[in-house]
Design a protein around this motif. Structure first.
Motif, PDB file in Angstrom:
ATOM      1  N   ARG A 163       0.830  -1.195  -0.076  1.00 52.59           N
ATOM      2  CA  ARG A 163       0.094  -0.009   0.049  1.00 52.59           C
ATOM      3  C   ARG A 163       0.988   1.218   0.026  1.00 52.59           C
ATOM      4  NH1 ARG A 163      -5.161   0.132   1.922  1.00 52.59           N
ATOM      5  NH2 ARG A 163      -4.628  -1.827   3.284  1.00 52.59           N
ATOM      6  N   LEU A 164       0.435   2.161  -0.752  1.00 53.85           N
ATOM      7  CA  LEU A 164       1.251   3.482  -0.713  1.00 53.85           C
ATOM      8  C   LEU A 164       0.736   4.236   0.561  1.00 53.85           C
ATOM      9  CD1 LEU A 164       0.802   4.973  -4.304  1.00 53.85           C
ATOM     10  CD2 LEU A 164       2.916   3.921  -3.365  1.00 53.85           C
ATOM     11  N   GLU A 165       1.805   4.984   1.084  1.00 55.01           N
ATOM     12  CA  GLU A 165       1.626   5.704   2.188  1.00 55.01           C
ATOM     13  C   GLU A 165       2.069   7.150   2.148  1.00 55.01           C
ATOM     14  OE1 GLU A 165       4.279   3.514   4.777  1.00 55.01           O
ATOM     15  OE2 GLU A 165       2.971   1.981   5.320  1.00 55.01           O
ATOM     16  N   PRO A 166       1.585   8.011   3.009  1.00 57.74           N
ATOM     17  CA  PRO A 166       2.127   9.501   2.868  1.00 57.74           C
ATOM     18  C   PRO A 166       3.801   9.803   2.457  1.00 57.74           C
ATOM     19  CG  PRO A 166       0.715   9.431   4.702  1.00 57.74           C
ATOM     20  CD  PRO A 166       1.073   7.997   4.219  1.00 57.74           C
ATOM     21  N   ALA A 167       4.589   8.741   3.072  1.00 60.84           N
ATOM     22  CA  ALA A 167       6.106   8.823   2.761  1.00 60.84           C
ATOM     23  C   ALA A 167       6.490   8.673   1.222  1.00 60.84           C
ATOM     24  CB  ALA A 167       7.144   7.873   3.665  1.00 60.84           C
ATOM     25  N   ASP A 168       5.381   8.043   0.643  1.00 57.94           N
ATOM     26  CA  ASP A 168       5.695   7.946  -0.948  1.00 57.94           C
ATOM     27  C   ASP A 168       5.391   9.287  -1.628  1.00 57.94           C
ATOM     28  OD1 ASP A 168       6.216   5.134  -0.761  1.00 57.94           O
ATOM     29  OD2 ASP A 168       4.395   4.723   0.012  1.00 57.94           O
ATOM     30  N   THR A 169       4.929  10.054  -1.172  1.00 62.10           N
ATOM     31  CA  THR A 169       4.553  11.386  -1.979  1.00 62.10           C
ATOM     32  C   THR A 169       5.657  11.896  -2.928  1.00 62.10           C
ATOM     33  OG1 THR A 169       3.201  12.094  -0.214  1.00 62.10           O
ATOM     34  CG2 THR A 169       3.582  13.604  -1.860  1.00 62.10           C
TER      35      THR A 169
ATOM     36  N   TRP B 298      -2.098   0.809  -4.281  1.00 63.12           N
ATOM     37  CA  TRP B 298      -1.448  -0.082  -4.054  1.00 63.12           C
ATOM     38  C   TRP B 298      -0.250   0.085  -5.286  1.00 63.12           C
ATOM     39  CZ3 TRP B 298      -1.113  -3.895  -0.304  1.00 63.12           C
ATOM     40  CH2 TRP B 298      -2.045  -3.743   0.556  1.00 63.12           C
ATOM     41  N   ALA B 299       0.924  -0.358  -5.009  1.00 66.19           N
ATOM     42  CA  ALA B 299       2.136  -0.260  -6.010  1.00 66.19           C
ATOM     43  C   ALA B 299       3.162  -1.398  -5.804  1.00 66.19           C
ATOM     44  CB  ALA B 299       2.878   1.133  -5.619  1.00 66.19           C
ATOM     45  N   ALA B 300       3.729  -1.721  -7.134  1.00 65.30           N
ATOM     46  CA  ALA B 300       4.844  -2.684  -6.988  1.00 65.30           C
ATOM     47  C   ALA B 300       5.884  -1.769  -7.047  1.00 65.30           C
ATOM     48  CB  ALA B 300       4.894  -3.323  -8.187  1.00 65.30           C
ATOM     49  N   VAL B 301       7.075  -1.769  -6.015  1.00 67.02           N
ATOM     50  CA  VAL B 301       7.958  -0.719  -5.913  1.00 67.02           C
ATOM     51  C   VAL B 301       9.539  -1.669  -5.940  1.00 67.02           C
ATOM     52  CG1 VAL B 301       6.627   0.807  -4.509  1.00 67.02           C
ATOM     53  CG2 VAL B 301       8.019  -0.908  -3.182  1.00 67.02           C
TER      54      VAL B 301
ATOM     55  N   HIS C 254       5.272  -7.804 -17.304  1.00 69.02           N
ATOM     56  CA  HIS C 254       5.837  -8.243 -16.078  1.00 69.02           C
ATOM     57  C   HIS C 254       4.911  -8.557 -15.198  1.00 69.02           C
ATOM     58  CE1 HIS C 254       9.884  -7.794 -17.578  1.00 69.02           C
ATOM     59  NE2 HIS C 254       9.806  -6.551 -17.578  1.00 69.02           N
ATOM     60  N   ARG C 255       3.567  -8.395 -15.627  1.00 70.19           N
ATOM     61  CA  ARG C 255       2.426  -8.609 -14.879  1.00 70.19           C
ATOM     62  C   ARG C 255       2.408  -7.829 -13.185  1.00 70.19           C
ATOM     63  NH1 ARG C 255      -0.468 -14.451 -14.907  1.00 70.19           N
ATOM     64  NH2 ARG C 255      -1.861 -13.352 -16.346  1.00 70.19           N
ATOM     65  N   LEU C 256       3.013  -6.791 -13.454  1.00 72.28           N
ATOM     66  CA  LEU C 256       3.083  -6.037 -12.190  1.00 72.28           C
ATOM     67  C   LEU C 256       1.758  -5.281 -12.010  1.00 72.28           C
ATOM     68  CD1 LEU C 256       6.733  -4.173 -12.525  1.00 72.28           C
ATOM     69  CD2 LEU C 256       6.134  -6.269 -11.312  1.00 72.28           C
ATOM     70  N   ALA C 257       1.086  -4.815 -12.873  1.00 76.29           N
ATOM     71  CA  ALA C 257      -0.086  -4.122 -12.942  1.00 76.29           C
ATOM     72  C   ALA C 257      -1.027  -5.193 -12.398  1.00 76.29           C
ATOM     73  CB  ALA C 257      -0.837  -3.495 -14.384  1.00 76.29           C
ATOM     74  N   LEU C 258      -1.129  -6.500 -12.906  1.00 75.52           N
ATOM     75  CA  LEU C 258      -2.099  -7.572 -12.346  1.00 75.52           C
ATOM     76  C   LEU C 258      -1.800  -7.737 -10.862  1.00 75.52           C
ATOM     77  CD1 LEU C 258      -4.212  -9.529 -12.798  1.00 75.52           C
ATOM     78  CD2 LEU C 258      -2.295 -11.268 -13.450  1.00 75.52           C
ATOM     79  N   ALA C 259      -0.553  -7.631 -10.298  1.00 79.23           N
ATOM     80  CA  ALA C 259      -0.291  -7.930  -9.127  1.00 79.23           C
ATOM     81  C   ALA C 259      -0.854  -6.904  -8.217  1.00 79.23           C
ATOM     82  CB  ALA C 259       1.219  -8.147  -8.740  1.00 79.23           C
ATOM     83  N   CYS C 260      -0.535  -5.544  -8.620  1.00 79.99           N
ATOM     84  CA  CYS C 260      -1.136  -4.537  -7.992  1.00 79.99           C
ATOM     85  C   CYS C 260      -2.764  -4.414  -7.876  1.00 79.99           C
ATOM     86  CB  CYS C 260      -0.800  -3.089  -8.761  1.00 79.99           C
ATOM     87  SG  CYS C 260       0.964  -2.860  -8.401  1.00 79.99           S
ATOM     88  N   VAL C 261      -3.302  -4.774  -9.053  1.00 79.94           N
ATOM     89  CA  VAL C 261      -4.729  -4.905  -8.990  1.00 79.94           C
ATOM     90  C   VAL C 261      -5.204  -5.972  -8.198  1.00 79.94           C
ATOM     91  CG1 VAL C 261      -6.954  -5.331 -10.584  1.00 79.94           C
ATOM     92  CG2 VAL C 261      -4.888  -3.850 -11.245  1.00 79.94           C
TER      93      VAL C 261
END
Length: 258
Positions: free
Chosen positions: A123-129, A159-162, A195-202
Motif C-alpha cells: 500500500r502507498l503511504e504519505p512517505a511515498d509522496t 497499491w504499488a509494485a515498488v 511483467h504482470r506488475l499491474a495485475l499484482a497491484c490490481v
C-alpha cells in the motif's frame, strides 16, 4: 454555469443515480473527498447540474435552458451526459469526439501471478509522496482524482509494485470511490510493462476494496485492448457500455459592438 459550494448543493438524488458502477462513482467521490467541482446554471432551483473531477464530467438536466457560453467551465474534458446534450456540446465547443466506453465489475477470481525478485507490492503511504511527484509527467493523471501526489499517497486507496529503492513501477488505485463501487485505475511505467506488475497491484487493491465491503469496478475505452485484457485477467466482467464525449475549447463568438 456557476460553481456551487458544497453547502449550496441541491438534493442530488434526482440528478445522479446512487450506488451504480461506472460514471456514477464520480459524483459520489467528489462528495466524499471534496476533490472536484459542482456546477449549475443557477444556485436556486437549478435546471442543469454538473460535477467534474480529474477531467471527467457528469452532466444532467435540461440542455435547452443553456446558452453555449454556459458550458465554458466544462471545456477540454470528457463529458458523460444523456444524448439530448450532444447538440448543445457541439455548439459550445470546437471539437466533440464520442468515445465508446465499457463498464466492468469484479465477478471472478483473478489469475495468479508472481512479481520479479526485488519487487514488493504494498500500500502507498504519505512517505511515498515524493516518489509520486517524480513520476513521468504523463503519469500525473493517476493521482488527479485525489488532488495530487499527497492526496493519493495518503488516501489508503493505492497499491504499488515498488523496487528496492521504493520507486513505484506500477500503481493500481481507487480512482473514484462510490458508496458501493470503487472504480479502479492502473499505471505501469513503460519500461516495466508485460511483467504482470499491474495485475499484482490490481489483485492487492481489489482484495482491499472487497474487504471494505465495496465492489471493484473498471472503466475503459472499447478500443483499449490492453486495459480490457488486464480487466479480464484480474476477474472483471463486462456489465454495460456507454458513450462519453471529449470536448475541446469553447467556440469563440464575435460580439456585436454596443
Amino acid at each position: 454555469m456557476i460553481e456551487l459550494a458544497p453547502r449550496q448543493l441541491p438534493s442530488l438524488s434526482r440528478w445522479f443515480p446512487a450506488g451504480a458502477p461506472g460514471p456514477a462513482t464520480l459524483g459520489e467521490h467528489v462528495l466524499t473527498t471534496g476533490v472536484g467541482h459542482w456546477w449549475a446554471d443557477r444556485a436556486d432551483q437549478p435546471r442543469v447540474v454538473a460535477v467534474s473531477c480529474a477531467g471527467h464530467v457528469l452532466l444532467r438536466g435540461a440542455p435547452d435552458t443553456l446558452a453555449p457560453e454556459d458550458l465554458v467551465p466544462l471545456a477540454n474534458s470528457r463529458i458523460e451526459a444523456p444524448a439530448r446534450f450532444v447538440p448543445a456540446l457541439g455548439t459550445a465547443f470546437d471539437r466533440i469526439t464520442p468515445w465508446e466506453r465499457m463498464v466492468w465489475t469484479l465477478q471472478a477470481e483473478p489469475q495468479p501471478c508472481t512479481v520479479p525478485r526485488g519487487v514488493t507490492v504494498r500500500r502507498l503511504e504519505p512517505a511515498d509522496t515524493d516518489t509520486l511527484f517524480a513520476l513521468d509527467p504523463d503519469a500525473a493523471w493517476i493521482h488527479a482524482s485525489w488532488g495530487g501526489p499527497l492526496g493519493l499517497a495518503a488516501s489508503g486507496h493505492a497499491w504499488a509494485a515498488v523496487d528496492r529503492g521504493g520507486q513505484p513501477l506500477a500503481i493500481a488505485c481507487t480512482y473514484f470511490r462510490g458508496i458501493r463501487y470503487e472504480d479502479v485505475a492502473v499505471f505501469t511505467a513503460p519500461d516495466h510493462r508485460r511483467h504482470r506488475l499491474a495485475l499484482a497491484c490490481v489483485r492487492a487493491l481489489t482484495a482491499d476494496i472487497t474487504a471494505r465491503g465495496h465492489t471493484p469496478s473498471w472503466n475503459c475505452s472499447t478500443l483499449n485492448r490492453a486495459s480490457r485484457l488486464l480487466a479480464w485477467t484480474a476477474g472483471f466482467r463486462l456489465v454495460r457500455e456507454y458513450v462519453h464525449h471529449g470536448v475541446g475549447n469553447p467556440v469563440r463568438r464575435n460580439r456585436l459592438a454596443a
